[in-house]
Design a protein around this motif. Structure first.
Motif, mmCIF file in Angstrom:
data_model
loop_
_atom_site.group_PDB
_atom_site.id
_atom_site.type_symbol
_atom_site.label_atom_id
_atom_site.label_comp_id
_atom_site.label_asym_id
_atom_site.label_seq_id
_atom_site.Cartn_x
_atom_site.Cartn_y
_atom_site.Cartn_z
ATOM 1 N N LEU A 101 -12.376 5.076 73.617
ATOM 2 C CA LEU A 101 -13.486 5.563 72.796
ATOM 3 C C LEU A 101 -14.690 4.624 72.850
ATOM 4 O O LEU A 101 -15.699 4.881 72.190
ATOM 5 N N GLY A 102 -14.584 3.530 73.602
ATOM 6 C CA GLY A 102 -15.702 2.603 73.704
ATOM 7 C C GLY A 102 -16.952 3.276 74.237
ATOM 8 O O GLY A 102 -16.898 4.306 74.922
ATOM 9 N N LEU A 103 -18.109 2.714 73.921
ATOM 10 C CA LEU A 103 -19.377 3.332 74.289
ATOM 11 C C LEU A 103 -19.516 3.481 75.800
ATOM 12 O O LEU A 103 -20.099 4.451 76.291
ATOM 13 N N ASP A 104 -18.970 2.535 76.541
ATOM 14 C CA ASP A 104 -19.049 2.607 77.998
ATOM 15 C C ASP A 104 -18.290 3.819 78.522
ATOM 16 O O ASP A 104 -18.803 4.606 79.326
ATOM 17 N N GLN A 105 -17.045 3.951 78.060
ATOM 18 C CA GLN A 105 -16.232 5.083 78.497
ATOM 19 C C GLN A 105 -16.872 6.409 78.096
ATOM 20 O O GLN A 105 -16.854 7.379 78.856
ATOM 21 N N HIS A 106 -17.443 6.448 76.893
ATOM 22 C CA HIS A 106 -18.100 7.669 76.413
ATOM 23 C C HIS A 106 -19.200 8.096 77.377
ATOM 24 O O HIS A 106 -19.273 9.269 77.787
ATOM 25 N N PHE A 107 -20.054 7.156 77.763
ATOM 26 C CA PHE A 107 -21.178 7.524 78.623
ATOM 27 C C PHE A 107 -20.773 7.680 80.079
ATOM 28 O O PHE A 107 -21.458 8.385 80.843
ATOM 29 N N MET A 108 -19.669 7.089 80.492
ATOM 30 C CA MET A 108 -19.153 7.392 81.822
ATOM 31 C C MET A 108 -18.731 8.860 81.894
ATOM 32 O O MET A 108 -19.002 9.555 82.882
ATOM 33 N N ARG A 109 -18.072 9.322 80.838
ATOM 34 C CA ARG A 109 -17.684 10.736 80.801
ATOM 35 C C ARG A 109 -18.909 11.645 80.715
ATOM 36 O O ARG A 109 -18.974 12.694 81.375
ATOM 37 N N GLN A 110 -19.880 11.251 79.876
ATOM 38 C CA GLN A 110 -21.088 12.060 79.722
ATOM 39 C C GLN A 110 -21.858 12.166 81.035
ATOM 40 O O GLN A 110 -22.351 13.239 81.402
ATOM 41 N N ALA A 111 -21.972 11.038 81.735
ATOM 42 C CA ALA A 111 -22.703 11.043 83.002
ATOM 43 C C ALA A 111 -22.001 11.918 84.033
ATOM 44 O O ALA A 111 -22.653 12.665 84.781
ATOM 45 N N ALA A 112 -20.670 11.827 84.093
ATOM 46 C CA ALA A 112 -19.918 12.649 85.044
ATOM 47 C C ALA A 112 -20.112 14.128 84.739
ATOM 48 O O ALA A 112 -20.306 14.945 85.653
ATOM 49 N N SER A 113 -20.076 14.465 83.446
ATOM 50 C CA SER A 113 -20.232 15.863 83.050
ATOM 51 C C SER A 113 -21.629 16.388 83.380
ATOM 52 O O SER A 113 -21.786 17.547 83.783
ATOM 53 N N ALA A 114 -22.640 15.520 83.205
ATOM 54 C CA ALA A 114 -24.027 15.938 83.446
ATOM 55 C C ALA A 114 -24.443 15.776 84.909
ATOM 56 O O ALA A 114 -25.567 16.148 85.277
ATOM 57 N N GLY A 115 -23.558 15.203 85.740
ATOM 58 C CA GLY A 115 -23.889 14.992 87.134
ATOM 59 C C GLY A 115 -24.918 13.905 87.365
ATOM 60 O O GLY A 115 -25.643 13.927 88.370
ATOM 61 N N LYS A 116 -24.992 12.938 86.460
ATOM 62 C CA LYS A 116 -25.964 11.851 86.609
ATOM 63 C C LYS A 116 -25.330 10.705 87.382
ATOM 64 O O LYS A 116 -24.188 10.322 87.112
ATOM 65 N N PRO A 117 -26.041 10.121 88.321
ATOM 66 C CA PRO A 117 -25.485 8.984 89.066
ATOM 67 C C PRO A 117 -25.303 7.773 88.170
ATOM 68 O O PRO A 117 -26.024 7.586 87.184
ATOM 69 N N THR A 118 -24.317 6.942 88.514
ATOM 70 C CA THR A 118 -24.021 5.737 87.747
ATOM 71 C C THR A 118 -23.959 4.530 88.685
ATOM 72 O O THR A 118 -23.877 4.673 89.898
ATOM 73 N N GLY A 119 -23.984 3.355 88.100
ATOM 74 C CA GLY A 119 -23.871 2.142 88.883
ATOM 75 C C GLY A 119 -23.382 1.004 88.014
ATOM 76 O O GLY A 119 -23.192 1.159 86.807
ATOM 77 N N GLY A 120 -23.162 -0.175 88.623
ATOM 78 C CA GLY A 120 -22.669 -1.337 87.896
ATOM 79 C C GLY A 120 -23.477 -2.580 88.225
ATOM 80 O O GLY A 120 -24.087 -2.667 89.301
ATOM 81 N N LEU A 121 -23.468 -3.536 87.302
ATOM 82 C CA LEU A 121 -24.207 -4.785 87.479
ATOM 83 C C LEU A 121 -23.354 -5.883 88.091
ATOM 84 O O LEU A 121 -23.879 -6.904 88.524
ATOM 85 N N GLU A 122 -22.028 -5.696 88.085
ATOM 86 C CA GLU A 122 -21.126 -6.687 88.677
ATOM 87 C C GLU A 122 -19.826 -5.993 89.047
ATOM 88 O O GLU A 122 -19.681 -4.776 88.836
ATOM 89 N N THR A 123 -18.880 -6.747 89.567
ATOM 90 C CA THR A 123 -17.617 -6.164 90.008
ATOM 91 C C THR A 123 -16.471 -6.592 89.096
ATOM 92 O O THR A 123 -16.577 -7.570 88.352
ATOM 93 N N ALA A 124 -15.361 -5.873 89.207
ATOM 94 C CA ALA A 124 -14.170 -6.228 88.443
ATOM 95 C C ALA A 124 -13.676 -7.618 88.822
ATOM 96 O O ALA A 124 -13.253 -8.394 87.964
ATOM 97 N N ALA A 125 -13.735 -7.933 90.095
ATOM 98 C CA ALA A 125 -13.277 -9.252 90.540
ATOM 99 C C ALA A 125 -14.076 -10.368 89.884
ATOM 100 O O ALA A 125 -13.535 -11.413 89.511
ATOM 101 N N GLU A 126 -15.372 -10.147 89.725
ATOM 102 C CA GLU A 126 -16.217 -11.152 89.071
ATOM 103 C C GLU A 126 -15.842 -11.312 87.604
ATOM 104 O O GLU A 126 -15.793 -12.432 87.078
ATOM 105 N N GLN A 127 -15.564 -10.204 86.913
ATOM 106 C CA GLN A 127 -15.180 -10.297 85.501
ATOM 107 C C GLN A 127 -13.832 -10.989 85.347
ATOM 108 O O GLN A 127 -13.655 -11.835 84.463
ATOM 109 N N ILE A 128 -12.876 -10.643 86.177
ATOM 110 C CA ILE A 128 -11.555 -11.266 86.091
ATOM 111 C C ILE A 128 -11.659 -12.765 86.345
ATOM 112 O O ILE A 128 -11.015 -13.575 85.666
#
Length: 309
Positions: free
Chosen positions: A164-191
């Motif tokens: 239910l986090g805000l990120d997940q919410h807008f990932m779903r919203q963007a997918a539903s609306a067909g809006k492109p998405t992107g990221g500022l870093e990678t999972a490897a960098e966060q880990i």
């Protein structure tokens, strides 16, 4: 009041919090009727008309944190793309959990017990026994992972849910609306940020997670309440500044250095012809003198808070 590592990370990191819930307990029910949260939302405008909406996220939320304020929904509707800390495809990939577990699994021939004091090990044993966990299984992981897992289990018990986090919410919203998405870093960098913590920091993280669990998770509630109220001043003064004073090296790595890397990437979306972009990142990345908001203001962009009380 000490700032708990995992509480601060809750408003800072994303991917790690989403996949670290393997040890979490079932979600508790949440009360309804609080009304929409006051948004932590800023608009950054370039001279040619391109703009960014910067939305401060809380990475685990409750059902009654929705619907969002109309200003937030309007920012999404106006935006042609949505940018997150991590690309949506990495967050949704099963490989992300595997990456994290690989980093957290001990390969040095030692046990977690070897890294902890007798008192810390006893506290972990007591917590595991009371929550149906195997302390022997926990001993095979790094202290940062166990500390984060304990904190996430406690958050889940309060009804805070990463799905239910805000990120997940807008990932779903963007997918539903067909809006492109992107990221500022990678999972490897966060880990790598967590796996690179010193042993002293890891011990502190685990000790604070166990301590906070025994105190009824008051800091988690306080941080969530401040986010709901849109209280940027409180979140900065009571959370970020506290972390900056207590753990300056960790603060620089997790907050300042990442913000500095993000700003040039965000400026690309302020170039002529880019239109409007919604950026959803952990709230504490937007606050204070080290935050993205002030860094962009210092570069000459017009910045205004949207939907403030």
């Amino acid at each position: 009041m000490k700032t708990r590592f995992a509480r601060w990370l809750c408003a800072s990191l994303l991917g790690l919090l989403l996949v670290g819930v393997a040890l979490a307990v079932p979600l508790a029910g949440a009360a309804a009727g609080k009304g929409p949260p006051t948004p932590l939302l800023w608009k950054v405008s370039a001279r040619d008309g391109s703009s960014l909406y910067l939305l401060g996220s809380f990475h685990l939320l409750k059902p009654d944190d929705y619907p969002l304020a109309p200003e937030v929904d309007a920012a999404f509707a106006k935006s042609t793309r949505v940018i997150f800390e991590l690309p949506a495809e990495q967050v949704e990939s099963p490989a992300l959990a595997a990456q994290m577990l690989q980093a957290a699994t001990r390969t040095d021939g030692r046990s977690l017990r070897d890294d902890l004091s007798p008192a810390q090990w006893s506290a972990l044993q007591a917590y595991a026994s009371g929550h149906g966990m195997s302390v022997e299984a926990l001993a095979g992981y790094e202290a940062w992972f166990v500390g984060l897992s304990v904190s996430l289990a406690e958050m889940a018990a309060q009804g805070l849910d990463p799905s239910l986090g805000l990120d997940q919410h807008f990932m779903r919203q963007a997918a539903s609306a067909g809006k492109p998405t992107g990221g500022l870093e990678t999972a490897a960098e966060q880990i790598a940020l967590l796996d690179g913590m010193s042993l002293e920091e890891q011990r502190q993280m685990l000790a604070e997670a166990l301590d906070d669990a025994s105190e009824g998770n008051q800091q988690t509630r306080a941080l969530h309440d401040a986010w709901r109220a849109g209280d940027a001043k409180r979140m900065w003064s009571e959370m970020a500044l506290d972390m900056k004073r207590q753990y300056p090296a960790l603060y620089r790595n997790i907050n300042v250095a990442r913000n500095d890397r993000w700003v040039p990437k965000l400026e690309r979306y302020l170039q002529p012809g880019q239109g409007t972009t919604l950026v959803v990142v952990g709230t504490l990345h937007l606050l204070g003198e080290d935050g993205v908001v002030e860094k962009l203001r210092a570069r000459g962009y017009q910045v205004e808070r949207v939907g403030a009380p």
